[in-house]
Structure formats: C-alpha cells, structure tokens
Design a protein around this motif. Structure first.
Motif, PDB file in Angstrom:
ATOM      1  N   SER A 184     -26.002  55.091  26.369  1.00 37.56           N
ATOM      2  CA  SER A 184     -26.796  54.164  25.571  1.00 37.56           C
ATOM      3  C   SER A 184     -28.168  54.788  25.387  1.00 37.56           C
ATOM      4  CB  SER A 184     -26.908  52.791  26.245  1.00 37.56           C
ATOM      5  OG  SER A 184     -27.703  52.878  27.421  1.00 37.56           O
ATOM      6  N   GLY A 185     -28.950  54.215  24.481  1.00 34.45           N
ATOM      7  CA  GLY A 185     -30.256  54.798  24.206  1.00 34.45           C
ATOM      8  C   GLY A 185     -31.428  53.995  24.714  1.00 34.45           C
ATOM      9  N   MET A 186     -31.188  52.759  25.145  1.00 33.57           N
ATOM     10  CA  MET A 186     -32.252  51.905  25.660  1.00 33.57           C
ATOM     11  C   MET A 186     -31.770  51.179  26.905  1.00 33.57           C
ATOM     12  SD  MET A 186     -33.919  50.075  22.289  1.00 33.57           S
ATOM     13  CE  MET A 186     -35.074  50.921  21.227  1.00 33.57           C
ATOM     14  N   PHE A 187     -32.717  50.753  27.740  1.00 30.39           N
ATOM     15  CA  PHE A 187     -32.381  50.114  29.009  1.00 30.39           C
ATOM     16  C   PHE A 187     -33.463  49.119  29.350  1.00 30.39           C
ATOM     17  CE2 PHE A 187     -32.294  50.909  33.869  1.00 30.39           C
ATOM     18  CZ  PHE A 187     -31.430  49.857  34.086  1.00 30.39           C
ATOM     19  N   LEU A 188     -33.078  47.859  29.504  1.00 29.02           N
ATOM     20  CA  LEU A 188     -34.006  46.803  29.917  1.00 29.02           C
ATOM     21  C   LEU A 188     -33.939  46.653  31.419  1.00 29.02           C
ATOM     22  CD1 LEU A 188     -33.191  44.189  27.123  1.00 29.02           C
ATOM     23  CD2 LEU A 188     -35.408  45.295  27.455  1.00 29.02           C
ATOM     24  N   SER A 189     -35.050  46.950  32.091  1.00 30.21           N
ATOM     25  CA  SER A 189     -35.075  46.858  33.547  1.00 30.21           C
ATOM     26  C   SER A 189     -36.523  46.845  34.017  1.00 30.21           C
ATOM     27  CB  SER A 189     -34.309  48.024  34.167  1.00 30.21           C
ATOM     28  OG  SER A 189     -34.163  47.838  35.565  1.00 30.21           O
ATOM     29  N   GLY A 190     -36.681  46.950  35.326  1.00 31.34           N
ATOM     30  CA  GLY A 190     -38.021  46.977  35.901  1.00 31.34           C
ATOM     31  C   GLY A 190     -38.471  48.397  36.180  1.00 31.34           C
ATOM     32  N   VAL A 191     -39.773  48.564  36.352  1.00 32.77           N
ATOM     33  CA  VAL A 191     -40.322  49.900  36.604  1.00 32.77           C
ATOM     34  C   VAL A 191     -39.817  50.481  37.921  1.00 32.77           C
ATOM     35  CG1 VAL A 191     -42.382  49.449  35.225  1.00 32.77           C
ATOM     36  CG2 VAL A 191     -42.407  48.918  37.674  1.00 32.77           C
ATOM     37  N   TRP A 192     -39.237  49.641  38.777  1.00 37.36           N
ATOM     38  CA  TRP A 192     -38.730  50.123  40.062  1.00 37.36           C
ATOM     39  C   TRP A 192     -37.530  51.064  39.876  1.00 37.36           C
ATOM     40  CZ3 TRP A 192     -39.261  44.998  38.659  1.00 37.36           C
ATOM     41  CH2 TRP A 192     -38.114  44.362  38.166  1.00 37.36           C
ATOM     42  N   GLU A 193     -36.963  51.129  38.672  1.00 38.46           N
ATOM     43  CA  GLU A 193     -35.853  52.048  38.424  1.00 38.46           C
ATOM     44  C   GLU A 193     -36.332  53.413  37.915  1.00 38.46           C
ATOM     45  OE1 GLU A 193     -32.917  51.847  39.323  1.00 38.46           O
ATOM     46  OE2 GLU A 193     -32.633  49.710  39.740  1.00 38.46           O
ATOM     47  N   LEU A 194     -37.637  53.645  37.886  1.00 41.77           N
ATOM     48  CA  LEU A 194     -38.156  54.900  37.358  1.00 41.77           C
ATOM     49  C   LEU A 194     -37.525  56.109  38.040  1.00 41.77           C
ATOM     50  CD1 LEU A 194     -40.203  56.594  35.672  1.00 41.77           C
ATOM     51  CD2 LEU A 194     -41.797  56.317  37.578  1.00 41.77           C
ATOM     52  N   ARG A 195     -37.538  56.116  39.364  1.00 39.26           N
ATOM     53  CA  ARG A 195     -37.039  57.293  40.074  1.00 39.26           C
ATOM     54  C   ARG A 195     -35.529  57.464  39.913  1.00 39.26           C
ATOM     55  NH1 ARG A 195     -41.017  57.430  45.410  1.00 39.26           N
ATOM     56  NH2 ARG A 195     -42.535  58.832  44.452  1.00 39.26           N
ATOM     57  N   THR A 196     -34.812  56.372  39.759  1.00 42.94           N
ATOM     58  CA  THR A 196     -33.378  56.474  39.496  1.00 42.94           C
ATOM     59  C   THR A 196     -33.129  57.210  38.191  1.00 42.94           C
ATOM     60  OG1 THR A 196     -32.966  54.380  40.651  1.00 42.94           O
ATOM     61  CG2 THR A 196     -31.256  55.152  39.156  1.00 42.94           C
ATOM     62  N   VAL A 197     -33.887  56.851  37.171  1.00 49.19           N
ATOM     63  CA  VAL A 197     -33.705  57.483  35.862  1.00 49.19           C
ATOM     64  C   VAL A 197     -34.203  58.926  35.897  1.00 49.19           C
ATOM     65  CG1 VAL A 197     -34.251  57.310  33.408  1.00 49.19           C
ATOM     66  CG2 VAL A 197     -33.858  55.237  34.731  1.00 49.19           C
ATOM     67  N   GLN A 198     -35.290  59.175  36.585  1.00 50.60           N
ATOM     68  CA  GLN A 198     -35.768  60.552  36.718  1.00 50.60           C
ATOM     69  C   GLN A 198     -34.721  61.441  37.377  1.00 50.60           C
ATOM     70  OE1 GLN A 198     -39.461  59.784  38.841  1.00 50.60           O
ATOM     71  NE2 GLN A 198     -40.696  60.251  37.027  1.00 50.60           N
ATOM     72  N   ALA A 199     -34.047  60.907  38.379  1.00 49.40           N
ATOM     73  CA  ALA A 199     -33.038  61.677  39.100  1.00 49.40           C
ATOM     74  C   ALA A 199     -31.839  62.017  38.220  1.00 49.40           C
ATOM     75  CB  ALA A 199     -32.572  60.913  40.336  1.00 49.40           C
ATOM     76  N   ALA A 200     -31.638  61.223  37.159  1.00 46.08           N
ATOM     77  CA  ALA A 200     -30.510  61.465  36.258  1.00 46.08           C
ATOM     78  C   ALA A 200     -30.753  62.637  35.322  1.00 46.08           C
ATOM     79  CB  ALA A 200     -30.226  60.204  35.444  1.00 46.08           C
ATOM     80  N   LYS A 201     -32.004  63.120  35.253  1.00 45.73           N
ATOM     81  CA  LYS A 201     -32.347  64.303  34.450  1.00 45.73           C
ATOM     82  C   LYS A 201     -32.080  64.092  32.957  1.00 45.73           C
ATOM     83  CE  LYS A 201     -33.350  66.614  38.201  1.00 45.73           C
ATOM     84  NZ  LYS A 201     -34.752  66.902  38.589  1.00 45.73           N
ATOM     85  N   ILE A 202     -32.288  62.881  32.459  1.00 43.44           N
ATOM     86  CA  ILE A 202     -32.184  62.645  31.028  1.00 43.44           C
ATOM     87  C   ILE A 202     -33.587  62.563  30.443  1.00 43.44           C
ATOM     88  CG2 ILE A 202     -29.970  61.413  31.227  1.00 43.44           C
ATOM     89  CD1 ILE A 202     -31.511  58.785  30.854  1.00 43.44           C
ATOM     90  N   PRO A 203     -33.773  62.913  29.166  1.00 44.41           N
ATOM     91  CA  PRO A 203     -35.095  62.805  28.548  1.00 44.41           C
ATOM     92  C   PRO A 203     -35.391  61.339  28.230  1.00 44.41           C
ATOM     93  CG  PRO A 203     -33.495  63.541  26.918  1.00 44.41           C
ATOM     94  CD  PRO A 203     -32.770  63.484  28.240  1.00 44.41           C
ATOM     95  N   PHE A 204     -36.475  60.812  28.765  1.00 41.65           N
ATOM     96  CA  PHE A 204     -36.736  59.392  28.540  1.00 41.65           C
ATOM     97  C   PHE A 204     -38.226  59.100  28.561  1.00 41.65           C
ATOM     98  CE2 PHE A 204     -37.213  59.548  33.063  1.00 41.65           C
ATOM     99  CZ  PHE A 204     -37.967  58.438  33.436  1.00 41.65           C
ATOM    100  N   ASP A 205     -38.549  57.915  28.067  1.00 42.97           N
ATOM    101  CA  ASP A 205     -39.903  57.398  28.112  1.00 42.97           C
ATOM    102  C   ASP A 205     -39.800  55.900  28.373  1.00 42.97           C
ATOM    103  OD1 ASP A 205     -42.669  57.243  27.964  1.00 42.97           O
ATOM    104  OD2 ASP A 205     -42.805  58.297  26.050  1.00 42.97           O
ATOM    105  N   ILE A 206     -40.932  55.253  28.575  1.00 46.75           N
ATOM    106  CA  ILE A 206     -40.954  53.828  28.883  1.00 46.75           C
ATOM    107  C   ILE A 206     -42.051  53.155  28.064  1.00 46.75           C
ATOM    108  CG2 ILE A 206     -41.190  52.074  30.689  1.00 46.75           C
ATOM    109  CD1 ILE A 206     -40.333  54.097  32.737  1.00 46.75           C
ATOM    110  N   ALA A 207     -41.768  51.952  27.593  1.00 60.08           N
ATOM    111  CA  ALA A 207     -42.748  51.169  26.839  1.00 60.08           C
ATOM    112  C   ALA A 207     -42.639  49.708  27.240  1.00 60.08           C
ATOM    113  CB  ALA A 207     -42.492  51.305  25.335  1.00 60.08           C
TER     114      ALA A 207
END
Length: 443
Positions: A277-300
């Motif tokens: 998927s291209g978007m994800f609704l969640s809390g900032v506490w998942e930042l490190r989980t997404v970083q660990a996945a090594k996908i290119p992403f940003d947050i707004a």
C-alpha cells in the motif's frame, strides 16, 4: 455497568488502609537524606519495547549529566496494571518521587488528591514555563489552576506514505504529499495510489481496536473546528452532523479497494511495510518499525479534509504522585529531573515522538532530523480526549467508542445509528461519579 476506571470506588477509598499494599510499596517511599552523594529518586513508568530502551538511554543521560540525584526506574505493565498500582501507591501516600502518566488521565485523578501539584515558580527557575511549550500541550497540564503534569512529548496520529509509490501515483509535489482540502481530494489521492499498487491505496488497522478507531475519528471530528464536551453529570455536547460526516468518510476509505474492509493493526503494519500500500494511518510510535522495513517513506499530518488542521494525540507527562510526607530535598530534585528530561529529549525525538520542549524542536539539529521535522507542526494542533474522568489512553471509553463504531465500519451500517450508540455510552459514563473523587462517591 462497571465504572470504567482501573480501580473501583471501594479500592480508591480503602487503599490507604491496605496493610499488604503498604508493605509492598514501602520500598518506594522517599529514603532518608544521605549524608553525602546523590539522592536516589524513585521513578515509575510504563514504557517498554523500543520506547523502554529509549527511556533507559534518556535516564542514563540525566544520571551522567549531574551529581545531585540518581534515577531508579521501575517499569510496570502498560495500561490497567500500571495505573492501578500507581493509584494505590498515591492513595496510601507512599508513592514514588515522580512518575509518567498520559496527560489525558490526569483529570480523573485530580479530585481525589492522588497527585501533588508542581511548584510553577521553581519550574520557571529551571527554565520550564508556558513560553517553552506549545500552547495546547502546556495548557493540558493545568487542572483547576494547579500544574499537575509536565509533558515530555506529544505522540499524534499521523499519515505515513511511501514516497516511491506516491511519486508514481502523481500525488507528490516537490517530494512531499500534495495538499488535500476536502474528503473528495483525499479519496482521489488514495484511488490514484491504489492504481499503482494494484491492491490497496491505504492501510488502516482497526478491527477490535477501539483506540485506533477513536484516534482517526476524533481527528476528523475536530477538523470541523469543534471538540466534544463531557461535563460531570452531563449532558454531553456532541455535534451529531460532524460525527456522522466523520464516520461516513471512514466508511468510504474502507471500501475494500482504497483500504481493506477488515484489517487488524498487525495486518495494516505488515501491508504498508512490505510495499503493498502507499499510505498508512497510525501513530508516530511506529516510526522505527517502518524505518526497519527499509522502504522510502515520509510522514505528514492527516490532511485537514474538513477544514481545520488537527491531530489526535496524547502526551507522556511527568507527575508527582501524592506523598503524605514528601521529603523537601527529594521533591526539589524531582522538579530538577522533570526539567532536565524535556531539555534532553532529542533522543526521544529520534524514536518518533515530538518533544514538548520547544528549544529542542526549534533547533537546527532537529530541522535536519527527517521525517520527524516534517510532522513537528502537529504539536501546535494536538487534540486530546474530551476532558472527563473516564476518558484517556488505556481507558474503557475508547473501547466503548469502538463497540459503537465498528459495525458501521465493518458492515457499512448506518453511521447515524453508530453515533447514537456512542452517545448512549457517554450518557452512562456521565451518570456515574468519579471513583477517585470522595465527594462524588458520597453523592
């Protein structure tokens, strides 16, 4: 209906006389002043996992930076176990020197005297006052003119997005997500992303998770420029039209194409972190989980589709659990600790949370911290749970909202009926006295 708080009324009023509890907690009472050397401060918190590791690092930092005190942390299980044990310690007047609470839980504890007030003059001497915090975060720590909590952070509900997928979908501008100013704008963006992924455009896990449903719903509801009011005894002030519009929008997202009709939290995390998927609704506490996945992403921030920029959030905050005979030296050092921690919270920012202390988020160092700097503005737009003794993180209130809303999200049933169910639940909450308030218990 069982009172939706971690302790019932009898437990609150009788906690001080529990011999077993007093014996268990005796080791947490302030120790006698040492003749020399740093004073040991007992500090309770509920942070585990990645946040627990980060907190340990922050504590190591403050311990090494000065010689007046040493922090001895005690970590208890998140949610009900933590708040139950902390409440009983405070009710017995034998609490730790300082503790972490979610800012949304403070109001419910105030009437029963379970929290002692911070000395605002002393805090100001230490560089902690209204000028060094975002206004909505600083205001949240005041209850009836008393400073009962000092925020370490804000942890808002946000929108994460895969920049590679979103670039292909044509929804980026200068590398950042385009502005969406209406529900239709955002739905069109999600549709475009779904066309690229061949699956879902958005990941949102909500099944069986009232907190997740509430976080998105209340973000959308407050975007209408309003907040809910839940005064003790009622009646609640809930704009039904805004509530229905917010749920209808959530239904449109969960159409099976834009986002899965039936997805739990773990499924949504996995879907986004594997690029499905291209978007994800969640809390900032998942930042490190997404970083660990090594996908290119940003947050707004979640786009202000209903007009007003808002971000549902809570704050980890420092409180002074009630002590019957607080030691003056330890109490003063607790103020120093509560001032030192926000000042040294850059490591907390690295974990995804937005530091509440403005000199940290306004620093040149923070401006280079990405994607954190891209959503730091959310701290100026936070919306907490409606102030009431039964609301807040880990409370039954959010679960009751989920019970009311899930049928509409899962099966597409009438959102107006879901709002009615929610209003009925709030009415029941408001008819009950606060178990922590001795006056309320006698009414």
């Amino acid at each position: 209906m069982t009172p939706p708080l971690d302790l019932n009324r009898r437990q609150f009023l009788g906690a001080a006389g529990l011999t077993a509890g007093a014996t268990l907690l005796a080791g947490c009472a302030p120790s006698a002043a040492a003749a020399s050397g740093p004073r040991t401060l007992q500090f309770w918190h509920l942070l585990s996992g990645g946040d627990g590791v980060t907190m340990s690092g922050l504590l190591d930092g403050v311990n090494k930076a000065q010689s007046a005190y040493r922090i001895r942390p005690t970590v208890l299980a998140w949610g009900t176990p933590y708040y139950t044990k902390l409440a009983m310690a405070a009710a017995g007047g034998r609490a730790p020197d300082v503790a972490i609470m979610h800012a949304t839980r403070v109001l419910g504890w105030a009437p029963g005297g379970l929290l002692d007030a911070w000395d605002t003059d002393r805090l100001a001497e230490l560089g902690v006052d209204a000028s060094s915090f975002p206004n909505p975060i600083w205001k949240k720590g005041d209850v009836d003119g008393r400073r009962l909590s000092i925020a370490l952070d804000a942890h808002p509900f946000v929108l994460m997005y895969n920049t590679e997928v979103c670039e292909k979908a044509g929804v980026l501008e200068d590398g950042r997500l385009k502005e969406a100013t209406s529900p239709e704008d955002f739905l069109a963006m999600v549709d475009a992303i779904a066309g690229v992924t061949g699956g879902h455009g958005l990941s949102y896990g909500y099944l069986g998770d009232g907190s997740q449903m509430w976080r998105l719903f209340y973000t959308l509801y407050t975007q209408h420029g309003i907040e809910m009011e839940m005064p003790q005894g009622g009646p609640a002030v809930i704009d039904k039209d805004a509530a229905v519009a917010s749920l209808e929008f959530m239904q449109k997202l969960l159409d099976g194409k834009r986002a899965a009709k039936q997805a739990d939290y773990g499924t949504a995390v996995a879907e986004f972190t594997t690029g499905k998927s291209g978007m994800f609704l969640s809390g900032v506490w998942e930042l490190r989980t997404v970083q660990a996945a090594k996908i290119p992403f940003d947050i707004a921030m979640i786009p202000a589709v209903f007009g007003t920029p808002t971000a549902y959030a809570d704050s980890h905050s420092f409180v002074l659990p009630h002590q019957s005979r607080p030691d003056a030296t330890s109490r003063d050092l607790a103020h120093r600790f509560a001032a030192d921690m926000p000042k040294g919270s850059f490591g907390w920012a690295e974990a995804g949370h937005i530091p509440a202390y403005l000199p940290v988020t306004e620093s040149a160092r923070y401006a280079k911290l990405l994607p954190q700097a891209h959503y730091a503005e959310a701290a100026q737009h936070v919306r907490y749970d409606p102030p009431a003794w039964f609301t807040g993180s880990g409370s039954n209130f959010q679960g009751q909202f989920g019970a009311a809303a899930q049928p509409a999200l899962l099966g597409g049933s009438d959102p107006a009926a879901a709002v009615d169910r929610f209003q009925d639940a709030v009415k029941r909450f408001l008819s009950q006295p606060n178990p922590a308030d001795p006056e309320g218990a006698r009414r």
